[in-house]
Design an enzyme around this catalytic site. Sequence first.
Site, PDB file in Angstrom:
ATOM      1  N   HIS A 181       4.342  -6.933  -4.100  1.00 33.62           N
ATOM      2  CA  HIS A 181       5.526  -7.146  -4.929  1.00 33.62           C
ATOM      3  C   HIS A 181       5.369  -8.462  -5.678  1.00 33.62           C
ATOM      4  CE1 HIS A 181       7.148  -4.112  -2.089  1.00 33.62           C
ATOM      5  NE2 HIS A 181       7.641  -3.638  -3.215  1.00 33.62           N
ATOM      6  N   ASP A 218       7.011  -9.838 -12.060  1.00 35.50           N
ATOM      7  CA  ASP A 218       7.563  -8.518 -12.405  1.00 35.50           C
ATOM      8  C   ASP A 218       7.937  -8.416 -13.880  1.00 35.50           C
ATOM      9  OD1 ASP A 218       7.354  -7.425  -9.918  1.00 35.50           O
ATOM     10  OD2 ASP A 218       9.495  -7.377  -9.466  1.00 35.50           O
TER      11      ASP A 218
HETATM   12  C1  LIG Z   1      15.328  -3.663  -6.374  1.00 40.20           C
HETATM   13  C2  LIG Z   1      14.123  -3.605  -5.448  1.00 40.20           C
HETATM   14  C3  LIG Z   1      12.886  -3.667  -6.264  1.00 40.20           C
HETATM   15  C4  LIG Z   1      12.504  -5.076  -6.379  1.00 40.20           C
HETATM   16  C5  LIG Z   1      11.262  -5.235  -7.169  1.00 40.20           C
HETATM   17  C6  LIG Z   1      10.203  -5.899  -6.431  1.00 40.20           C
HETATM   18  C7  LIG Z   1      10.491  -7.364  -6.130  1.00 40.20           C
HETATM   19  C8  LIG Z   1       8.916  -5.782  -7.154  1.00 40.20           C
HETATM   20  O1  LIG Z   1       8.097  -6.641  -7.102  1.00 40.20           O
HETATM   21  S1  LIG Z   1       8.588  -4.374  -8.081  1.00 40.20           S
HETATM   22  C9  LIG Z   1       6.848  -4.388  -8.358  1.00 40.20           C
HETATM   23  C10 LIG Z   1       6.179  -3.525  -7.375  1.00 40.20           C
HETATM   24  N1  LIG Z   1       4.787  -3.343  -7.658  1.00 40.20           N
HETATM   25  C11 LIG Z   1       4.346  -2.532  -8.601  1.00 40.20           C
HETATM   26  O2  LIG Z   1       5.082  -1.893  -9.331  1.00 40.20           O
HETATM   27  C12 LIG Z   1       2.847  -2.479  -8.752  1.00 40.20           C
HETATM   28  C13 LIG Z   1       2.277  -1.064  -8.938  1.00 40.20           C
HETATM   29  N2  LIG Z   1       2.798  -0.169  -7.929  1.00 40.20           N
HETATM   30  C14 LIG Z   1       2.437  -0.199  -6.648  1.00 40.20           C
HETATM   31  O3  LIG Z   1       1.635  -1.002  -6.187  1.00 40.20           O
HETATM   32  C15 LIG Z   1       3.111   0.815  -5.752  1.00 40.20           C
HETATM   33  O4  LIG Z   1       3.713   1.805  -6.531  1.00 40.20           O
HETATM   34  C16 LIG Z   1       4.175   0.186  -4.833  1.00 40.20           C
HETATM   35  C17 LIG Z   1       3.516  -0.777  -3.841  1.00 40.20           C
HETATM   36  C18 LIG Z   1       5.255  -0.557  -5.629  1.00 40.20           C
HETATM   37  C19 LIG Z   1       4.878   1.300  -4.058  1.00 40.20           C
HETATM   38  O5  LIG Z   1       3.922   1.974  -3.268  1.00 40.20           O
HETATM   39  P1  LIG Z   1       4.175   3.457  -2.796  1.00 40.20           P
HETATM   40  O6  LIG Z   1       3.261   3.724  -1.671  1.00 40.20           O
HETATM   41  O7  LIG Z   1       5.642   3.676  -2.558  1.00 40.20           O
HETATM   42  O8  LIG Z   1       3.839   4.286  -4.139  1.00 40.20           O
HETATM   43  P2  LIG Z   1       2.446   4.627  -4.830  1.00 40.20           P
HETATM   44  O9  LIG Z   1       1.284   4.379  -3.953  1.00 40.20           O
HETATM   45  O10 LIG Z   1       2.405   3.979  -6.169  1.00 40.20           O
HETATM   46  O11 LIG Z   1       2.540   6.216  -5.012  1.00 40.20           O
HETATM   47  C20 LIG Z   1       3.625   6.842  -5.576  1.00 40.20           C
HETATM   48  C21 LIG Z   1       3.726   8.192  -4.922  1.00 40.20           C
HETATM   49  O12 LIG Z   1       4.831   8.878  -5.462  1.00 40.20           O
HETATM   50  C22 LIG Z   1       4.389  10.121  -5.990  1.00 40.20           C
HETATM   51  N3  LIG Z   1       5.232  10.432  -7.152  1.00 40.20           N
HETATM   52  C23 LIG Z   1       5.573   9.638  -8.175  1.00 40.20           C
HETATM   53  N4  LIG Z   1       6.366  10.284  -9.038  1.00 40.20           N
HETATM   54  C24 LIG Z   1       6.543  11.526  -8.536  1.00 40.20           C
HETATM   55  C25 LIG Z   1       7.266  12.673  -8.961  1.00 40.20           C
HETATM   56  N5  LIG Z   1       7.971  12.671 -10.083  1.00 40.20           N
HETATM   57  N6  LIG Z   1       7.212  13.796  -8.161  1.00 40.20           N
HETATM   58  C26 LIG Z   1       6.516  13.781  -6.987  1.00 40.20           C
HETATM   59  N7  LIG Z   1       5.812  12.728  -6.545  1.00 40.20           N
HETATM   60  C27 LIG Z   1       5.834  11.615  -7.314  1.00 40.20           C
HETATM   61  C28 LIG Z   1       2.957   9.876  -6.367  1.00 40.20           C
HETATM   62  O13 LIG Z   1       2.274  11.077  -6.505  1.00 40.20           O
HETATM   63  C29 LIG Z   1       2.500   9.067  -5.187  1.00 40.20           C
HETATM   64  O14 LIG Z   1       2.316   9.949  -4.097  1.00 40.20           O
HETATM   65  P3  LIG Z   1       1.146   9.713  -3.017  1.00 40.20           P
HETATM   66  O15 LIG Z   1       1.576   8.527  -2.194  1.00 40.20           O
HETATM   67  O16 LIG Z   1       1.098  11.002  -2.228  1.00 40.20           O
HETATM   68  O17 LIG Z   1      -0.119   9.449  -3.772  1.00 40.20           O
HETATM   69  C30 LIG Z   1      14.190  -2.225  -4.487  1.00 40.20           C
HETATM   70  C31 LIG Z   1      12.888  -2.140  -3.609  1.00 40.20           C
HETATM   71  C32 LIG Z   1      13.342  -1.395  -2.322  1.00 40.20           C
HETATM   72  C33 LIG Z   1      14.746  -0.897  -2.655  1.00 40.20           C
HETATM   73  C34 LIG Z   1      15.658  -0.562  -1.477  1.00 40.20           C
HETATM   74  C35 LIG Z   1      15.026   0.533  -0.575  1.00 40.20           C
HETATM   75  O18 LIG Z   1      14.593   1.657  -1.364  1.00 40.20           O
HETATM   76  C36 LIG Z   1      15.994   0.968   0.551  1.00 40.20           C
HETATM   77  C37 LIG Z   1      17.401   1.339   0.045  1.00 40.20           C
HETATM   78  C38 LIG Z   1      17.416   2.690  -0.670  1.00 40.20           C
HETATM   79  C39 LIG Z   1      18.829   3.060  -1.114  1.00 40.20           C
HETATM   80  O19 LIG Z   1      18.788   4.315  -1.819  1.00 40.20           O
HETATM   81  C40 LIG Z   1      19.392   1.963  -2.040  1.00 40.20           C
HETATM   82  C41 LIG Z   1      19.384   0.638  -1.352  1.00 40.20           C
HETATM   83  C42 LIG Z   1      18.010   0.217  -0.829  1.00 40.20           C
HETATM   84  C43 LIG Z   1      18.246  -1.009   0.035  1.00 40.20           C
HETATM   85  C44 LIG Z   1      17.033  -0.123  -2.008  1.00 40.20           C
HETATM   86  C45 LIG Z   1      17.624  -1.214  -2.951  1.00 40.20           C
HETATM   87  C46 LIG Z   1      16.661  -1.602  -4.080  1.00 40.20           C
HETATM   88  O20 LIG Z   1      16.452  -0.543  -4.986  1.00 40.20           O
HETATM   89  C47 LIG Z   1      15.310  -2.032  -3.493  1.00 40.20           C
HETATM   90  C48 LIG Z   1      15.525  -3.308  -2.672  1.00 40.20           C
END
Ligand SMILES: C[C@H](CCC[C@H](C)C(=O)SCCNC(=O)CCNC(=O)[C@H](O)C(C)(C)COP(=O)(O)OP(=O)(O)OC[C@H]1O[C@@H](n2cnc3c(N)ncnc32)[C@H](O)[C@@H]1OP(=O)(O)O)[C@H]1CC[C@H]2[C@@H]3[C@H](O)C[C@@H]4C[C@H](O)CC[C@]4(C)[C@H]3C[C@H](O)[C@]12C
Length: 382
Positions: free
Chosen positions: A122, A152
Amino acid sequence: MALAGVRVIELAGLAPAPFCGMILADFGARVIRVDRTKVTMAMDTLARGKQSVALNLKKPEGVAVLKRLCVQSDVVIEPFRKGVMEKLGLGPDELQQENARLIYARLTGFGQSGLYATSAGHDINYLAMSGLLSMLGRKTEEPYAPLNLVADFAGGGLMCALGIVLALLERSRSGKGQIIDASMVEGAAYVGSFMWKSRSIGMWNRPRGENMLDGGAPYYDTYQTSDGKHMAVGALEPKFYDQLIQGLGLDPANLPPQMSFSDWPELKQIFSRTFASRTQAEWCDVFDGTDACVTPVLPLDEVHSHPHNRERGSFQKDIQGEVSPRPAPVLSRTPATPCLSRDPLIGEHTVSVLEEFGYGAAEVEQLLSSGAVECNKFKARL
Ligand SMILES: C[C@H](CCC[C@H](C)C(=O)SCCNC(=O)CCNC(=O)[C@H](O)C(C)(C)COP(=O)(O)OP(=O)(O)OC[C@H]1O[C@@H](n2cnc3c(N)ncnc32)[C@H](O)[C@@H]1OP(=O)(O)O)[C@H]1CC[C@H]2[C@@H]3[C@H](O)C[C@@H]4C[C@H](O)CC[C@]4(C)[C@H]3C[C@H](O)[C@]12C
């Protein structure tokens, strides 16, 4: 608007990619966000002006839909870990084979190569790897990330948007798309170029929190006022510093020299005591209209109504009354005119977008019933 006619497919992500998509939408691009199916609540708070299509990319039909959207689009933004798109059969080779003009923007933390390329992370991790985090924080405290702004948003979403605009510009000459490898580590480091380049002039010779711009200097810091609010002081140049001292009502003859590092702690105490003697409004009366470089530290809910910001219209209210910054910068002929209506529901535009991209009614029905796509328009009307 500047990006009118540009079609963008944004795969839903956490924060940087949504910001990138919002910038493009604010400046006139048509941005279609691709959400997952079976998601009850949209977590994208940066969805202004976007449409939402819900696709299940774990189904071949869902993958085929995304391919078709990309064939007829200019840009795709993907926010996943390296390799995720390739596993889905949606890597740049596949998509650009069908649309050589496609700009394929990959917004990741660590980039598409290197030891950490496939690791989760992150903002704070990317900031740490950029070198910048080691420089942020008060003296004697641990390094401190300024929210998730630097990696970010500045180094990530904004840099990626810049890459996309550059690629669009270049495409207007070459007719060809390209792949953008937007690493937040590198984007943040690049934003911080001044930190590297200004080491040569001794800007960062002292430990963290003891330099001129990192909270070390008394004339570049914040001070509490008698009503518990704060003032920001940025009086770097001697001519502005003189105005600060004058506004504070201090006698320069009784103060140590501005640039005497060893006297900074004492000077800070004097400034702290002085600022604590009046309210924020009183200090604004003293400093507004001067060149002392002193401004109030405004909380978010007061920014909109500050006379300067109000006069420029720097903040806007959407139809739900939510205040947010007006897109910047302001272009004279083609300024951004951001959408002020509510954000899309997940999958709200699935059917209309599919129809627009050439799907017939029977095909849409088939996709809906197989669960490859989902439309939540009906729920939106409840
Ligand atoms: C608001 C918070 C967010 C804060 C931002 C934070 C500080 C950041 O830094 S964001 C920057 C993150 N990094 C990146 O973006 C870099 C690039 N990405 C990655 O490295 C990764 O994506 C990852 C590490 C971010 C996530 O890894 P993950 O393993 O989850 O995902 P990937 O490996 O990338 O694979 C994605 C898989 O998904 C499949 N996919 C994608 N799209 C589809 C689709 N349409 N259909 C089907 N499948 C799909 C894809 O195929 C991949 O599958 P595989 O794995 O099989 O390959 C918020 C952060 C957390 C939130 C809280 C949390 O969610 C809990 C609660 C939820 C609730 O609903 C609401 C409250 C929450 C507390 C919630 C609140 C906030 O939103 C957060 C705090």
